[in-house]
Each structure stands twice: as structure tokens, then as C-alpha cells.
Motif scaffolding. Sequence first.
Motif, PDB file in Angstrom:
ATOM      1  N   LEU C 322       0.956  -1.360  -0.187  1.00  0.00           N
ATOM      2  CA  LEU C 322       0.202   0.381  -0.040  1.00  0.00           C
ATOM      3  C   LEU C 322       0.875   0.908  -0.473  1.00  0.00           C
ATOM      4  CD1 LEU C 322      -2.741  -1.053   2.897  1.00  0.00           C
ATOM      5  CD2 LEU C 322      -3.185  -0.772   0.188  1.00  0.00           C
ATOM      6  N   GLY C 323       1.553   1.533   0.911  1.00  0.00           N
ATOM      7  CA  GLY C 323       2.589   2.376   0.574  1.00  0.00           C
ATOM      8  C   GLY C 323       3.477   2.506  -0.870  1.00  0.00           C
ATOM      9  N   LEU C 324       3.239   1.213  -1.889  1.00  0.00           N
ATOM     10  CA  LEU C 324       4.292   1.785  -2.553  1.00  0.00           C
ATOM     11  C   LEU C 324       3.165   2.407  -3.441  1.00  0.00           C
ATOM     12  CD1 LEU C 324       6.702  -0.725  -2.792  1.00  0.00           C
ATOM     13  CD2 LEU C 324       7.828   0.658  -3.074  1.00  0.00           C
ATOM     14  N   GLY C 325       2.044   1.912  -3.516  1.00  0.00           N
ATOM     15  CA  GLY C 325       0.879   2.803  -4.244  1.00  0.00           C
ATOM     16  C   GLY C 325       1.450   2.105  -5.954  1.00  0.00           C
ATOM     17  N   GLY C 326       0.470   2.965  -6.350  1.00  0.00           N
ATOM     18  CA  GLY C 326       0.200   2.178  -7.561  1.00  0.00           C
ATOM     19  C   GLY C 326       0.035   0.676  -8.260  1.00  0.00           C
ATOM     20  N   LEU C 327       1.509  -0.504  -8.609  1.00  0.00           N
ATOM     21  CA  LEU C 327       0.745  -1.347  -9.552  1.00  0.00           C
ATOM     22  C   LEU C 327       0.922  -2.082  -7.140  1.00  0.00           C
ATOM     23  CD1 LEU C 327       0.259  -3.653 -10.497  1.00  0.00           C
ATOM     24  CD2 LEU C 327       3.170  -3.685 -10.935  1.00  0.00           C
ATOM     25  N   GLY C 328       1.571  -0.961  -6.370  1.00  0.00           N
ATOM     26  CA  GLY C 328       1.965  -2.017  -5.556  1.00  0.00           C
ATOM     27  C   GLY C 328       0.722  -2.195  -4.447  1.00  0.00           C
ATOM     28  N   THR C 329      -0.712  -1.525  -4.572  1.00  0.00           N
ATOM     29  CA  THR C 329      -1.935  -1.573  -4.252  1.00  0.00           C
ATOM     30  C   THR C 329      -2.241  -2.367  -4.652  1.00  0.00           C
ATOM     31  OG1 THR C 329      -1.421   1.032  -4.480  1.00  0.00           O
ATOM     32  CG2 THR C 329      -3.677  -0.160  -3.716  1.00  0.00           C
ATOM     33  N   PHE C 330      -2.142  -2.583  -5.670  1.00  0.00           N
ATOM     34  CA  PHE C 330      -2.996  -3.860  -6.685  1.00  0.00           C
ATOM     35  C   PHE C 330      -2.224  -5.061  -5.692  1.00  0.00           C
ATOM     36  CE2 PHE C 330      -2.514  -7.349 -10.116  1.00  0.00           C
ATOM     37  CZ  PHE C 330      -4.024  -7.525 -10.421  1.00  0.00           C
ATOM     38  N   VAL C 402       7.552  -6.236  -4.834  1.00  0.00           N
ATOM     39  CA  VAL C 402       9.085  -6.008  -5.552  1.00  0.00           C
ATOM     40  C   VAL C 402       9.560  -5.377  -6.410  1.00  0.00           C
ATOM     41  CG1 VAL C 402      11.783  -6.828  -5.448  1.00  0.00           C
ATOM     42  CG2 VAL C 402      10.138  -8.749  -4.191  1.00  0.00           C
ATOM     43  N   LYS C 403       8.322  -6.022  -7.652  1.00  0.00           N
ATOM     44  CA  LYS C 403       8.836  -5.355  -8.912  1.00  0.00           C
ATOM     45  C   LYS C 403       9.295  -3.965  -8.729  1.00  0.00           C
ATOM     46  CE  LYS C 403       6.843  -4.797 -12.555  1.00  0.00           C
ATOM     47  NZ  LYS C 403       4.937  -4.400 -13.751  1.00  0.00           N
ATOM     48  N   ASN C 404       7.445  -3.695  -8.185  1.00  0.00           N
ATOM     49  CA  ASN C 404       6.947  -2.344  -8.459  1.00  0.00           C
ATOM     50  C   ASN C 404       7.669  -1.445  -7.766  1.00  0.00           C
ATOM     51  OD1 ASN C 404       4.562  -0.194  -8.755  1.00  0.00           O
ATOM     52  ND2 ASN C 404       4.288  -0.255  -6.710  1.00  0.00           N
ATOM     53  N   ALA C 405       8.240  -2.047  -6.274  1.00  0.00           N
ATOM     54  CA  ALA C 405       9.481  -1.169  -5.827  1.00  0.00           C
ATOM     55  C   ALA C 405      10.535  -0.619  -6.530  1.00  0.00           C
ATOM     56  CB  ALA C 405       9.825  -2.098  -4.389  1.00  0.00           C
ATOM     57  N   PHE C 406      11.145  -2.177  -7.470  1.00  0.00           N
ATOM     58  CA  PHE C 406      12.528  -1.794  -8.009  1.00  0.00           C
ATOM     59  C   PHE C 406      12.203  -0.959  -9.764  1.00  0.00           C
ATOM     60  CE2 PHE C 406      15.355  -2.788 -11.281  1.00  0.00           C
ATOM     61  CZ  PHE C 406      16.780  -3.002 -10.609  1.00  0.00           C
ATOM     62  N   PHE C 407      10.998  -1.510  -9.562  1.00  0.00           N
ATOM     63  CA  PHE C 407      10.457   0.001 -11.362  1.00  0.00           C
ATOM     64  C   PHE C 407      10.425   1.633 -10.369  1.00  0.00           C
ATOM     65  CE2 PHE C 407       9.638  -2.790 -15.279  1.00  0.00           C
ATOM     66  CZ  PHE C 407      10.554  -3.809 -15.091  1.00  0.00           C
ATOM     67  N   ASP C 408      10.255   1.921  -9.155  1.00  0.00           N
ATOM     68  CA  ASP C 408      10.115   3.034  -8.669  1.00  0.00           C
ATOM     69  C   ASP C 408      11.550   4.120  -8.257  1.00  0.00           C
ATOM     70  OD1 ASP C 408       7.598   3.361  -9.371  1.00  0.00           O
ATOM     71  OD2 ASP C 408       6.951   3.317  -6.926  1.00  0.00           O
TER      72      ASP C 408
END
Lengths: 215, 668, 493, 305
Positions: C322-330, C402-408
Motif C-alpha cells: 500500500l505504501g508503494l502505491g501504484g501497482l503495489g496497491t494491486f 518487489v517489482k513495483n518497488a524496483f521499477f519506482d
Amino acid sequence: MKENLLPWISLAIVLSNLYIVSSSRLTYQIRGVVVQGLLLSILPLILFPGEDFIHMIILFVMGVAIKGIIVPKYLLKTIQDVRVEREVHPLIGYSFSLFYGVITAGLSFFLINRIDILPDNFSPFHLSAALATAFIGIYLIIARRNVVSQIIGYLVLENAGFTLSLSVAVSQPLFVEMGILLDLVGGIFIMTIAVNHIYSEHESLSVKSLERLIQ
Amino acid sequence: MNTILFFTIYSGVIAFIGLVSLFLNNKKAIQKASPPLSIFIISLLSAAYIILNFTKLKPNAILELLNWEIPFGKLQFGLDSLSGLFLIPLLILTAATSIYGWKYFGQHKQEKGHWLYFTVLVSGMVLVILSRNAIAFIFSWEIMSVSSFFLVITDKTNEKTNEKTMRAGLIYFVTAHFGAALLFIVFFILSNSSGSFEFASWHNLQLSPFKSSLIFILALIAFGTKAGFMPFHIWLPLAHPAAPSHVSALMSGIMIKMGIYGLFRILTFISPYQAWWGMLLIIIGSVSGILGVLFAIGQHDIKKLLAYHSVENIGIIMLGLGIGVSGSAYGYPLIAFFGFAGALLHVINHAMFKGLLFLGAGAIIRQTNTGELDKLGGLIKRMPVTSVLFIVGSIAIAGLPFFNGFISELLIYLSSLFGIIDSSNIPMAFLAVSTGASLALIGGLALACFTKVIGTALLGTEREQFPETVSEVPGSMLAGMILLALVCITIGMGSYFIVPILTGPISIMTGSPNFLNVTLMMNITKTLTIVLFSILVLGLIIALILKSIIKKNKPVKIVNTWDCGYSAPKASMQYTASSFAEPITDYFSIPLNISKKENVDSAFFPNNKWHFHSQANDWILTKILEPFILLIGRFFSSFKWLQNGRSGFYVLYIAIAILFLIVWKFFI
Amino acid sequence: MTNTDLLILSILTVFILGVVLSLLNSKAKHFLYIPAYISGMVFILFIPIGIKTIEYGPYTIMGGNFLFDALSIYHIFLVNFVFLITSIYSIGYFTRHIENHGDFETSFIRRYTILWQTFQMFLLIVLLSNNIGFMWVSLEATTLISAFLIISPSNPLSIEAMWKYLIVCSVGIVFGFMGTILTVVAAQNNSTFLFTQLVEHSDLINPKIILLAFIFIIVGFGTKAGLAPMHTWLPDAHSQAPTPVSAVFSGVMLNVALFGIMRYLSVTDLALGNDGQAQSILLIFGFISIFIAVIFIPLQHDIKRLLAYCSVEHIGIIAIGLGLGGLGTFAALFHITNHSLSKVIAFFSAGHISEIYGTRDMRRIKAASSSIPVWGSVFFISMLILIGVAPFAIFLSELLIVKNAFFDHRYIVTALFLIAVFAIFISLLKHTLGTSFGINNSKITENIKVGILDKAIVISVISVLLILGIWIPGPFKELLNNASLIIQNGVRL
Amino acid sequence: MKIILIFISPLAALIFSPLFSGIINKVKAFISGRKGQPLLQVYYNLFKLFKKGTIYSSTTSWIFRISPVLIFTFTLAATAFIPVLQIHTGALFKGDFILMLYLLGISRFFLIISAMDTGSAFEGMGASREAFFSALVEPVMFICLINIMKVAHTDSLAAALLDPMTSNSIAMFFSAIPLFILLLVENARIPFDDPSTHLELTMIHEVMILDNSGPSLGMLEYAASIKLWLFSLILALLVIPELPFGLLIKTIVLGLIMIIIAIIVGIIESIMARSQLFRIPQIIFGAGVISFLGFFIITTDILVW
């Protein structure tokens, strides 16, 4: 009237805090809670004179009834039923507690005056009283090793919540009522039932017997 | 039929067989036989299919299966010749190990899910090879790791081994996932640059040198944990002995090669190569090659020894890969060509002879109930066929002529030779000479190691009298070994016919290879094949002459071994594995961390039995990794007072959290 | 009165009916079945509502106090499903206890069934609340009700667990109350207390106060959700409660509290102009939670405590998502399902194993997979799922995070996340291996029968997790997408 | 033509290698003041052995019986890669010397396992040492040969040995010395091993063939002398200078150099004692260092000779 009375009542609330925190006996603490509850019940009348008077009266009556009468009575009855040791066994000494109470009260006034994030129609006095009360409530739960003392701390913490909720008493009286409801249900029924359970199991209300689940 | 579809279906069918095997009753002969036999037949036919179609494999053909609703692109499969090259040994080894596994368990209770894990492992590996999407790759990779983990922990014969097995399983699982975690990062970096998780989009990315080096290093560690080169080999000597032998054969033979496959695949994305990569690979290769074989010499448990030989052979592959990469980096296509060729061929070769050796070791353990070399001996008389096959495997793994190991090592030697002689580049020459010299040393030590194994386990006399039951294993088990031995000889003797398959994968690695290089390789192998055959003919003639001479002379006498006048040689007087290895382990005692158990009675007339046993202890795990983990654990457990049981404290944490947030958000 | 109103009323009636029936029946064997029937009916009754919501998008009923949107419907289905399977499981659980151990009295089980149904009802009310007051009240109600679910007569320590749960969560809920009040204060210019309106007039909200409110909310509701460092009640309560209760606590209650945070998150984020401050708080708490799990999981010997800390970890992962937002929320939303389902079967199997072995101490449980084949292997598989082994769904959701964090380009987040998850992976696996495999020394002579329903439950749950791990069906993905859009952009009618 | 040349080297080895061993023996006898055995005694010995009956140990298997043949064949085959006649033939194939080394390797493999087959403590001991020392020799050998080829700038060992550049170059020095040490090690000569006795002190090569008898022993002895011949031939070809003569004289000169090598070996065997066993790895390592130094100098062109 508002301008005159509010600081005094706030001060009285703070003093009741100090009284609760420095009391050595459960009955004294409960007495302090009664006083504090009564003071809080008066607050809506002072804060919002003339606005939605009937509602404020209802709030006042509910406050007095629950905070001033029902809750303390129930607590006292519980203490008698379970024959609890009346002496509070503090984890931290009374003088430090008093010191803490004074310091946090001062800090609360300072902080509230310092932060100007709140809208104008909010009184810094009652907010800082709320904050100081919250400090005391939390402190009681943390530093007292007696289940009833912790309940009292919880009640004080709730009082802080109630004080805060008064700030929206006009627009959303529902929330204030909910705060009182919380006192009734959460603080008393549940907690005292729990106390009975604990007592029947452990023959003691010291938190010490409730420290077996670790790691 | 489309080859990609064929093998996708193959992986499904194989897994399905495993699933069906769950519902079969092992007590009925036909039901017990059907899973391994069907795997055997299907895999063998598929192996034939891919070998026949090998030249027709298309590099860029893609099969899309599902419309994948995961935000990672499409589920794509492909089969180019690089994949195909790894598929061949996989299929052959699957066939051999499955038929071997049919009767391997014998009287022991066979684990219910054994064939399921086995087939899932195989289909996982097939999918790893076929995957053309990063996430599909990781998934198959994980399927492979998990199923092989289950296979590792199946052995539970007794309390003592069980503990070891659990430890092996744990370490295996953890290292496998350590690699997988790094793999994410590798794929993320690549897909971040290309915007897609599909392999097809990763070619010609024009990455910055830093980025490609980062990818290379991470991929090296990630795949290295699977491939098991030093210092990421820790799981290998633990997991291989724990698993049933045919599973060890499969794991050691081909599963660790998936790491090599991954490395090859990643290298296709990050060209142009940088020179220091090659150097790093060569250093890794020589260290794990030499230390691997030295550790193997220090082991006296046959499967553990073989496991360390896997480390060694991975080292050889890394040497080939390293010199190939440096050849590419320095701009010598010839060197690159032979380096890659050697590495790729060694992948197949190692799968074959290591599979064979593990199967042989399994046969020995199955019959004698021990894998301790110092308790075996003289098995060649009780298990003649197994012994011959084991010797074949040993010669092959030592890289000696007439068998396949020699061919791949020769290719790497050639690469090194060209690197030394034909290049005027000084670093290249040094890399090449260290490759060649390491290879020579590895070869010599491997020879020492396998003469030790053969000499103590198969030859001589039985150290402890075996029971009558110790005899040759069932025909089905032999069949598996014979299949692999035949492949070993075929590649060794008929290299001319085998090496053409290397050109396809090399062209994927380096771009289309120079026609001259291919011709050169063909010429060399052609002459080599002829020379080897003529030597064999020569040997046959000499053997016939000798035979006739012996026949003509006085009749052959059979007597006791002559022991310098001692009239009653006993079995316990034989050289043991520990004593055989002693000069070497003594000389290299520091890197090997040798522990010795000596029981010497120094009285003039000793009464007690003298005893000598030495053991090489892998210090990377016990001296570095485990203390490190313990240290971290201790650090963590110093926080355990946080949950001290006092509700007051718990409320305090809440208060602190609130205060922290308010301070953080409003006062900083 | 709309159809939905009718359905909601009928659902309420069903609950009341259940309570009444539990009171009327005299035999434990009879009223044990009531929760299962009731949750089954509720599950079915919510299906048309769910379909309608998915088709028409968000809508409110009863004067706007109740809200149906993708986010709430998603959670409701999860709650209903988990309650359904847990109710079914609890039939067997209590029957076994009555027959074999005799440690539950009829009155206890009656109390249990009544509390159980009220618990579910209030959880559903939390999920449906559009009114922030209702949400807070019903969340508080769930705390008070569930406190008594923890106690079981056979376990003296459960009282202590209940007390801690009560005191810690009550303190949390007072902070939640303050946060709720502050939210109203922040929005006082337009005097509103409905999420839909808050979102609609988010530009009028005082950003500083709403941030303060969010801090109180996240600590308050986070206490209930088990976010560290407010998680302290969680291992005690989970380990001492009866197994079905632990399962719903971990599988549902934590999510519901997180659901409250999600609602506030969207409001706060909009009011703050998407500056990521609210998310950063979630991220911090997420990491503290994971690292608490890293520290405490290796120390555990109690099988249910272990699972409790594992819940702390997963709640942390969801918070990070949730904290990452974007795809992280998904991913976080996806992770909620995965975690709930896998944790529920983990608790089922762990409960069973500890019952049969007579201890929850994992040092004394050996070779569960061979001595109790079904539950032992289910336990192992569920642990594999929980530690994030492919191809199960948790792997995929963690991978997405992880992907989302990395891509951000949040490389530190990526690295910390991977390290922590890996450390937990190692220690959980170490615990699980010894428990599940090895030589069976214990003399378990009892012939363990596994009910066909229990088998069906675990097989279906595992296969659902397996399928979700490989392939997310289109409609489900769309639901998750809509729900994550609601978290990011707020719910708009 | 090339095909015939291939057969010349093995043929020469087959004919002359016993003579080479004979010369060494003669030199040793001469220095110790004895008359010594006749120069052709080795031939007589072999002949005698081939006429004798055979005794096999009861513990042995077919490995033991087949090994002498294989060892002999592979050793003989290995000689084919080094030209006796100094005609520039080029390699059989590129990198054929690897095959030569590995043929020696496989013959060693069978020597070791046939020794182990007897189940005797002594033979096991010899086998163990042989395995160790030869493993150390391999990389040194590789670097030595590579040095020669690097100087000649050709990828064929045969061509490099015939290349006159090698004998003028520093490579000669840096390869010849290690090669000579390896010659002594590999062929079990003093100071590494004593070829003349079977006693406990000399336990590397000779002890491994303790149980062989008759034709088998003959084959092994023959193979040993062929191997010694092969190493000496490499050394001789390395040091032979460029001569402006025909093939015949060149071959005679080569023969003379071989005799000189034999004499040197004989002298060393006479004046030195067998060194301690643990010294051997150190000496081999030393040889390795020398050869690597050679490689360093040649590759980086630090010195131009």
C-alpha cells in the motif's frame, strides 16, 4: 462566559489528572475519575452556549450519568467483589508520576499553542487539556501494575478522547455520543468482565500474574 | 509438429505421469513399473526427436500459450539451439535415471510422491529451458527447486542420517531461493531497461557498461548458487548424498546445469562482453575446479566425493565460458568459438558421465548399504557390469581419451592454446595459460581421485566380508547406466559427428560463427576420431600378440599377492582411501581443512588395531557462513525483550509510535 | 427501498436468526452447525450484491451510510469465504474436543456460536460503512466481541491473552477515535463524515489536520491490524485462542482493520495532494512489522505463535504494498487474499497437529507429515505458500511488490524487503522442516480421521492459491484493479 | 608421406628406447667403477621376460591383466606426436600434444588401478604417490610445452620443436630445465625414485609393478623405457641447434644429444641420493615456477635474448 470559565475548567481537569496520577489508593483514583468526568460533562455547556441547547443538555446529562455515576459505581463494586488490594503498586514512584503529570501538562499547553494547525474556532485550552489527559491515561496504563489501575488509565484516556470529540460536538454530536457509549460498553462491561475472569483464574489482579506470555 | 509445442506438451505429460503415480499401488509389479517405464520411453523418444530435429530449431520462434493476466506480459515459450543443447542431456538423463529408479528402492519403502517430485523436477527443468518470459522462467525455476527439495529430503533411513538430510534440505532450499531472489533483480534490471519481461525484447539493449556489469555479477551469483561453483557450492555436497542416487544423478547431471544455462542465456542479452568478466569467470572456474577436485580427494563417502566433482566440472565449464567470454571481449572469435564450444560440450558430457557415476555409486550403495570407500573393496568380482560402467565413467570424468570428457576438455585446451599462441594480447595470453594450466592440474587430480575410488571400492579384496546378497543389480538399473555409458563412448569416439551441434548455440552466443572456425573444429575432430580408432586397433593387435605369447609360455599360475615376503596378506592391509589420498591432502591440508582421526598404538608390540581416517571439511559453510548466521541470530535475539509480556510496555510502544510519527511529520 | 436494502436487511435477519437459534437449541451438537449454515447463507446472499456492485460500480444505501464498491465487495467476499470454511472447520474442532477431550461445556459453545456470528456481522458492517463513525464503532465492537472468543476454559493462559488483546486494542481504538474526530475536524469546513463526500470535497480538507488524523488512525487501526510495534497482542491472542478463532483473527480481522486504513489512506492522500506522506507512514510501519517478524520468528517454538508472527510479517508486506502505491496497491490487495487463505489452512493444520501431538511446542512435534499425512503435509504446503514459494500466489504478490518497488527506483526498499523476506524464509523453513519431516518418534496410535469437508476445504484452498499463483482470471484482476483504483483515487459515486 | 612419418617415431621408440635405458645403466656402472651389464642388456631382459610364464595374484581382476597392454599401447601411441626425423610435418591436428599428454595420462590411470587391483599395501602406496606427483606434473608440463610453442609462434608442438628459434631463445632455458626435472619425475629416476630396485625406499614406479610377471612385466618395462625415450626426445629436439646439414646428419646429431641426455641422467643417478618424499612436490613446484617465469618473459617480451 466561555472565555472566562474555560481556562479554569481546563486547569481543573489537569489538576484532577495530577490527583489521579499521584493517588496511592484505587478508591481515591476512582474519585478522581468521577471529578474529571463531571468536569468534562460541563464542558459542552461552556463551549457551545446557545448552540443546539437541547443537545448539549443531553450530552451533559449523559456525561454526568455515565462518567460521574455509573462507571465509578461499577468499578467500585468490582473492587469490592474481587477483594482487590486497595494499594496501587506503581512501577514508577508517585513523586516522579506527579512530576511527569506537571511536565506533560506544561508541554501540552506549550505544544498546542505552538502548533497553529487547528482552525480558529478551537479553544487551545480544552485541546491542551485533552492532550494532557491523554498523556496521563497512557501513563497510568504503562506504569501501573494493577488491572484496575490500568482500567482507570483507560478511562482517563477515553476522557481525553471525549474532550477532543467535544470540538465537533456542534456539527457532529453523534461522535460525542459515541465516545460516551464507548465508555459504557468498552470501559465498564467488557473490562470488568475481564477483571472477573482474571480474578477467578489468578486470584489476583496484579499484572504480574499476566506476564507469562513472552517472546 | 512444432518442436516448441512438442516439448511443452512433453513437460505436461511428464508431470501428469507423476500425478497419476500418486494413485498407483506400489505393491503391484505392473503399477510400480508403469511410471518409470513410461517416463523412460517418452523421454528417450523425445531425445531422439530433438536430436533429429536439432538443425531445424529456429532461434526466434515463439509459442504463446495463455493470455497471461498477470502484469508481466505473455507466457512465451521458445526452443532455440542453445535451449536444445541443454534439452538433449536432460532427456537422455531423464530416461536413464527413470529406468534406473524403477527398481532402485528394492526392499525399502518407496516414498509415495517420489515419481511426482521426479517428474515435476523434469518438467520444471524443461520449462526453464523453454521459457521466454522472465516470470515464466522464475516460476519454472522455482518449481524445479521445490520439487528437487522434496527429492532431497526423502531419505529417512535412520535418526543420524535424517538429521543430515534435514540440514541438507534446509541449506539447499535456502541457497536455491537466495539465487532466485537475485534473479528477480537481474530480470528487473533487464526489464526496466527494455520495458518488457519477454526475453525477445532484451536483445540489443545497449546497456551502459555499469548496468551490464551489474547484471553480469548478479546473474553470476544467482545462477552460481544453482550451478554450485565456489563459493556457492555449499549445498551441493550436502544435498547430493542425501537424495536417492538416481535423483542425485539427475540433480548433479542436469539440474545444476540449469545455472549454466541461465548464465549462457543472460550472456546473450548483455553483449558486448567486458574483459574482466572473462577474467572473473576464469578465476572462479579454476578455483572451483581445483578446490572442488581437492575436496573430492579428501572425501571418502562416494556420493559426497561425486558431489565435489560436480563442483570441479562446473569449474571446467566456467573455464571454457570464461575463456570464451574473454576471447569475445578481446576480439578473438576463434578463441571465443572454442571456449564456448568446450563449455557447451562439457555440459552434455558432464551430465552423461556424472549421471553414470552417480548411478553406479547408487548401485554400490544399494547392494552394500554403505557408500564409505573404506568399507568397500573387491566389488568388481561381485558386480562386474556395474564396475565396468563405473570405470568407464571414471575415465570419462578424468578427461582421458576415448571418452567424452576428453573431447570437451580438448576444445577448451585448444581455445587456451589459441589464446596463448595466436593472440598478441598479453592479458589474453595470461588468461589462456591459466585456463590451460588449471585444466591440466584439475585433470591430474581428477585422475588421482578416481583411481582412488576405483582402487578402493571396486578393486582389491573386500575389506569386510560382504553378505552373499551383494551381487549385480537388476537389469533395469544396468540398462540406465549402459545407456549413459554408450553416450559417453559415442561422444568420445565419434566426436566428429557430435560437434556440429555446437555451432548453433555458439552462433547464438557470438553471432554467426566464422565458417573457418567450424571447419577447423570439424577437421580436428575428424583427425582425432581417426587417430583414436587407430590407437584402439593398435591396442587390439598388441593384446592379441600378448595373449598368444602368454598362451605359448608356461601355464598361468594364480597365487597370493606378493607382499615383500609377508606370507599372509590380509584385506585390512590394503591401502585405504584415506591413506591413498594422504599425500595430496597433506600437501593441501590448509585449504582443505583436513581433520585426521589416528589411532596409533606406539608400544613395541601394539595390541590395538591401528586406524587412520582423514576427512576434508568444507570450511566455507562451517567456518564462515554458519558463524555469520549465528552472529546475526544472536544480534536478533538480543531484541527479544521487546515482547516481554508486560501490557504496560505494549501500550508504551503505541505511545512511542504516535509520538514518533508526530515528531517525524510535524517537527522535522 | 431498493433490492440491496432488502438483501442487507435479510442478511441482518439471518444473523439475528442465527443468534436466536443458538439460544434456543439445547444440545451443543445441534447449535454447532448454526454458524456454518448462517455463514453459508450470508455468503450466498452477498453474491447478488457483489455482482451488482461489480456491474454498476460504487453506490450507497441507507442515506449514504453504507457503501458498496469494488474494495468493500472484495473484502466482504473474503470475509464470508473465510468465515464459511472456518465455521465448517469449527464443527469438527468442537466435536473432537467434546468427544475426546471433554474440555468445552455446552454453555461455552453456545456463547461461542453467538459471539462468532455477531463478530462476523460487525466485521461486515465495518466493511460496508461509508460513515466514518459507524466504521469506528463497529470496529470497536469487533474488538469487544472477539475478546471473549479468545478465552477457552481449557486454556488458563487465554485469559492473559484476552486481557492484553483488550487493553492494547482498546488503547489503539481510543487513538482511532481521536483520528476519526480529527478527520471530522479537518473536514469541518464542509462538515462531512462520509468517505464518499470526503473524497468528493477533498480539496477543502485541511491537509495538516488530516495528516495528524491519519497518524492517529494508522496507529489506532494499525493496532487492530497487527502492524508493529502495535502488534504485541497478536502473538498472545493467536496462540491462546481456539484454532477457528485464530484462523479468523489472522485471516480476516487484520484485513478488516487494514481496510479501514485503506479508506482513510485514499482520503488523506487526496487531501494532501498525492505527496506520498501517508504512504511513507505505511511503508515505515510495514518495514517495522517485517523486521519484528525477522527478529521473533527464529525464537518461536509455539507453532501458533509462529503463525502469528508470520501474520505480522504479511500485514507488513501488505502495508509496504500500500505504501508503494501504484501497482503495489494491486499487489497488496492480491496479497490479502493469498495471505488470508493460506494462513487459514495453516492454522487449521497447525491446530490439528498440536491437538494430536498434545503440544504446541514444535521441538516436540516431529515428522508430522508422516504421522498425520493429510494435516502434516497441508501444514508444510501452507508454510511453503506463506514463505513465498512459487508457483503459489503469495510468491506472485510478493514478486509484484518487489517489482513495483524496483521499477519506482526505490532500491533500498527493494533490498530491505528482499533481505527481510529472505531471513523470514530461512527461519520459518527451519522451523517447519523439523516439524514436518524426519523420524517419527512420538507414539501416535490414535487413528486420525479427516472429514471429507475438511479435505475439500484444504484441497480447494490450495488449488485456488496454486491457480492464482500462475494465472489471475480476468474478472478477478479487474476487481482488484478497481479496488486498487479506489484506494488510490478514492471512491467516487 | 605424412602417414608414414607418423609411424616412424613409434618405430624408432620401439627399437631404440631399450638402448637408451641401457646407456644410462652403463654410465651408472662406469661411474661406480663397475664394468656393468652389456649395453643391450635391456633387450635381453625384455626378451627373457616375454618368454617366461605368467603369475597372477588371486585378488586381481581382468583390470590387472589388460592393463599392461593398454599402458604399452598408449605410451607407444604417444610417441607418434614427436618427430624423430627432423622434417617439418606440422601437427596431426592442432593441439595434438594435448592428446599425447592425455595418452600418457590414461596409461598412468591403468597403471595405478592395476596396482590397486592387487590389494597390496606396497602397491597401493606406490599408486598413491604416482597419482599425486603426476597430477602436479601436468600443469608444469603444459606450461613448458606452451612456452616452446609460444616462442616458435606455432600451435603445433612438433613444428615448434623443430623450429630453430626455440633452441636459440630463452624459452629453451626456461623449458629445458623444468622438462628435465619432469623427465626425472615422470620416469621414476633418482632423485625422485630409484628405478633399479624394488625395495621399500624406492616406492613409486617399481613398486607398482611388483606383482607383474612374465610378458606383462615385460610390457610394463618396455613401456617405461619408451616413456623415458619420449621425454628425452622432446628435450633433445628442444635443445638441438639449427644445423646446415641434411636429414641424416641432423638425425645423428639428435642421437648424440640423446646420448648426452642419457649420460647426464646416468651421472645424476650416480652422484645424487634419493631425496625425501616430501621434497618432491616442492621440486615440481619449483619447476613450475621456472616454467611460468619463462612464460612471463616470453609473453611480455621483457628480455630479448
